[in-house]
Design a protein around this motif. Structure first.
Motif, PDB file in Angstrom:
ATOM      1  N   ALA A 154       0.823  -1.204   0.000  1.00 59.52           N
ATOM      2  CA  ALA A 154       0.000   0.000   0.000  1.00 59.52           C
ATOM      3  C   ALA A 154       0.863   1.263   0.000  1.00 59.52           C
ATOM      4  CB  ALA A 154      -0.921   0.000   1.219  1.00 59.52           C
ATOM      5  N   GLY A 155       1.943   1.227   0.758  1.00 58.48           N
ATOM      6  CA  GLY A 155       2.832   2.388   0.778  1.00 58.48           C
ATOM      7  C   GLY A 155       3.473   2.649  -0.570  1.00 58.48           C
ATOM      8  N   ILE A 156       3.881   1.589  -1.266  1.00 54.05           N
ATOM      9  CA  ILE A 156       4.508   1.750  -2.573  1.00 54.05           C
ATOM     10  C   ILE A 156       3.497   2.232  -3.608  1.00 54.05           C
ATOM     11  CG2 ILE A 156       5.593   0.462  -4.458  1.00 54.05           C
ATOM     12  CD1 ILE A 156       7.005  -1.169  -2.277  1.00 54.05           C
ATOM     13  N   VAL A 157       2.279   1.746  -3.506  1.00 59.51           N
ATOM     14  CA  VAL A 157       1.228   2.247  -4.403  1.00 59.51           C
ATOM     15  C   VAL A 157       1.008   3.741  -4.182  1.00 59.51           C
ATOM     16  CG1 VAL A 157      -1.231   2.125  -4.942  1.00 59.51           C
ATOM     17  CG2 VAL A 157       0.082   0.019  -4.686  1.00 59.51           C
ATOM     18  N   SER A 158       1.031   4.166  -2.935  1.00 56.60           N
ATOM     19  CA  SER A 158       0.864   5.597  -2.653  1.00 56.60           C
ATOM     20  C   SER A 158       2.052   6.410  -3.163  1.00 56.60           C
ATOM     21  CB  SER A 158       0.684   5.827  -1.155  1.00 56.60           C
ATOM     22  OG  SER A 158       1.881   5.528  -0.443  1.00 56.60           O
ATOM     23  N   ASN A 159       3.223   5.783  -3.273  1.00 54.95           N
ATOM     24  CA  ASN A 159       4.403   6.475  -3.810  1.00 54.95           C
ATOM     25  C   ASN A 159       4.298   6.726  -5.309  1.00 54.95           C
ATOM     26  OD1 ASN A 159       5.680   6.624  -1.344  1.00 54.95           O
ATOM     27  ND2 ASN A 159       6.953   4.812  -1.678  1.00 54.95           N
ATOM     28  N   MET A 160       3.461   5.972  -5.996  1.00 56.90           N
ATOM     29  CA  MET A 160       3.404   6.069  -7.461  1.00 56.90           C
ATOM     30  C   MET A 160       2.985   7.460  -7.924  1.00 56.90           C
ATOM     31  SD  MET A 160       1.794   2.412  -8.631  1.00 56.90           S
ATOM     32  CE  MET A 160       2.733   0.895  -8.434  1.00 56.90           C
ATOM     33  N   THR A 163       5.986   9.618  -7.627  1.00 63.65           N
ATOM     34  CA  THR A 163       6.964   9.243  -8.650  1.00 63.65           C
ATOM     35  C   THR A 163       6.566   9.791 -10.011  1.00 63.65           C
ATOM     36  OG1 THR A 163       7.512   7.220  -7.448  1.00 63.65           O
ATOM     37  CG2 THR A 163       8.100   7.300  -9.773  1.00 63.65           C
ATOM     38  N   ARG A 164       5.287   9.721 -10.326  1.00 67.21           N
ATOM     39  CA  ARG A 164       4.797  10.242 -11.603  1.00 67.21           C
ATOM     40  C   ARG A 164       5.044  11.747 -11.699  1.00 67.21           C
ATOM     41  NH1 ARG A 164       0.283  12.571 -13.790  1.00 67.21           N
ATOM     42  NH2 ARG A 164      -0.320  11.886 -15.883  1.00 67.21           N
ATOM     43  N   THR A 165       4.787  12.465 -10.620  1.00 67.09           N
ATOM     44  CA  THR A 165       5.031  13.906 -10.607  1.00 67.09           C
ATOM     45  C   THR A 165       6.511  14.218 -10.785  1.00 67.09           C
ATOM     46  OG1 THR A 165       3.131  14.236  -9.153  1.00 67.09           O
ATOM     47  CG2 THR A 165       4.742  16.011  -9.260  1.00 67.09           C
ATOM     48  N   SER A 166       7.354  13.454 -10.101  1.00 68.82           N
ATOM     49  CA  SER A 166       8.800  13.677 -10.211  1.00 68.82           C
ATOM     50  C   SER A 166       9.288  13.434 -11.629  1.00 68.82           C
ATOM     51  CB  SER A 166       9.546  12.758  -9.232  1.00 68.82           C
ATOM     52  OG  SER A 166       9.200  13.045  -7.893  1.00 68.82           O
ATOM     53  N   ILE A 167       8.804  12.373 -12.259  1.00 69.58           N
ATOM     54  CA  ILE A 167       9.212  12.076 -13.629  1.00 69.58           C
ATOM     55  C   ILE A 167       8.792  13.207 -14.563  1.00 69.58           C
ATOM     56  CG2 ILE A 167       8.808  10.532 -15.589  1.00 69.58           C
ATOM     57  CD1 ILE A 167       8.649   8.226 -13.600  1.00 69.58           C
ATOM     58  N   GLY A 168       7.556  13.689 -14.403  1.00 66.62           N
ATOM     59  CA  GLY A 168       7.097  14.789 -15.247  1.00 66.62           C
ATOM     60  C   GLY A 168       7.945  16.041 -15.074  1.00 66.62           C
ATOM     61  N   LEU A 190      16.620  11.088 -13.209  1.00 65.95           N
ATOM     62  CA  LEU A 190      15.766  10.021 -13.740  1.00 65.95           C
ATOM     63  C   LEU A 190      16.293   8.653 -13.305  1.00 65.95           C
ATOM     64  CD1 LEU A 190      15.023  11.346 -17.339  1.00 65.95           C
ATOM     65  CD2 LEU A 190      13.416  11.148 -15.438  1.00 65.95           C
ATOM     66  N   LEU A 191      17.619   8.502 -13.283  1.00 60.58           N
ATOM     67  CA  LEU A 191      18.199   7.254 -12.786  1.00 60.58           C
ATOM     68  C   LEU A 191      17.904   7.068 -11.296  1.00 60.58           C
ATOM     69  CD1 LEU A 191      21.682   7.239 -14.574  1.00 60.58           C
ATOM     70  CD2 LEU A 191      19.733   5.757 -15.049  1.00 60.58           C
ATOM     71  N   ALA A 192      17.900   8.170 -10.545  1.00 59.18           N
ATOM     72  CA  ALA A 192      17.573   8.082  -9.123  1.00 59.18           C
ATOM     73  C   ALA A 192      16.125   7.624  -8.927  1.00 59.18           C
ATOM     74  CB  ALA A 192      17.794   9.435  -8.450  1.00 59.18           C
TER      75      ALA A 192
END
Length: 237
Positions: A154-160, A163-168, A190-192
């Motif tokens: 659940a925690g990793i799902v909440s991180n998504m 992560t999407r915002t960071s990638i953008g 991006l590698l991080a």
């Protein structure tokens, strides 16, 4: 008579020019009281033209150097955005969820101690009440491990979302990068992000593996516990 005299003078001059020594043309002439030397004048024009060409070449070199310095300055400009803080927060959240594991957690010493007490030979040598207590502890270990695995998931799902915002953010910054340093920093971030995703995946696999192993150990211990109870039952009879 006058015409004949003029003709005679002209003929004499022509004859003198034909038979007399050649006289070189003057190298300079006096015009309005100023001495004009054509050869000197031409040489000065050539010298001025060459000097002007050298000046133009120097100007071009300075322009090229200025352009090179501007490019180097762009290459040294740092990327204006960073997602390091967000990534560290996500990793810390996953680590916190893993550290909340109860019972037999992710520690070699705790694993050895827990298995000695509840899953191995000495766990089946106690009284009937102790056998029941150990069985109950093993059941709690298994249920707790599955709960911990679901928390990590659940925690990793909440991180998504983060992560999407960071990638953008990073992709947008990389597309407007003005120099090599900015492009390299965008690539590093991006590698991080990719490393953080791999760490999350490793955490999920670890939590799932822990739950599966504890459940398998519980099943094996239940079988051993059943045999011990049956042995005691036969012995009592």
């Amino acid at each position: 008579m006058k015409k004949n005299f003029a003709r005679a003078v002209a003929a004499a001059l022509l004859a003198s020019a034909a038979t007399g020594p050649m006289v070189a043309a003057p190298a300079s002439a006096q015009i309005g009281g100023i001495v004009h030397d054509p050869r000197n004048y031409s040489q000065n024009i050539l010298t001025a033209a060459r000097t002007l060409e050298q000046i133009n070449n120097q100007i071009k070199q300075l322009q090229n150097q200025a352009t090179s310095l501007l490019n180097e300055a762009r290459n040294l400009q740092s990327l204006p955005v960073s997602t390091l803080g967000e990534l560290q927060a996500q990793v810390d959240q996953t680590r916190q969820l893993l550290s909340e594991a109860e019972g037999i957690a992710y520690d070699v010493t705790d694993i050895r101690k827990g298995f000695e007490q509840r899953y191995k030979g000495t766990a089946f040598s106690g009284t009937a009440a102790e056998l029941v207590a150990n069985a109950d502890a093993r059941w709690k270990d298994s249920v707790g491990a599955f709960e911990d695995a679901m928390k990590v998931q659940a925690g990793i799902v909440s991180n998504m979302g983060g992560t999407r915002t960071s990638i953008g953010t990073i992709v947008g910054a990389s597309q407007s990068a003005t120099g090599a340093l900015q492009a390299a920093q965008a690539g590093n971030q991006l590698l991080a992000i990719q490393s953080q995703q791999i760490a999350d995946l490793s955490a999920v696999l670890s939590a799932q593996g822990r739950a599966q192993m504890l459940d398998a150990a519980r099943a094996a211990a239940a079988e051993a516990d059943g045999r011990e109870r049956f042995r005691r039952f036969r012995k009592g009879n």
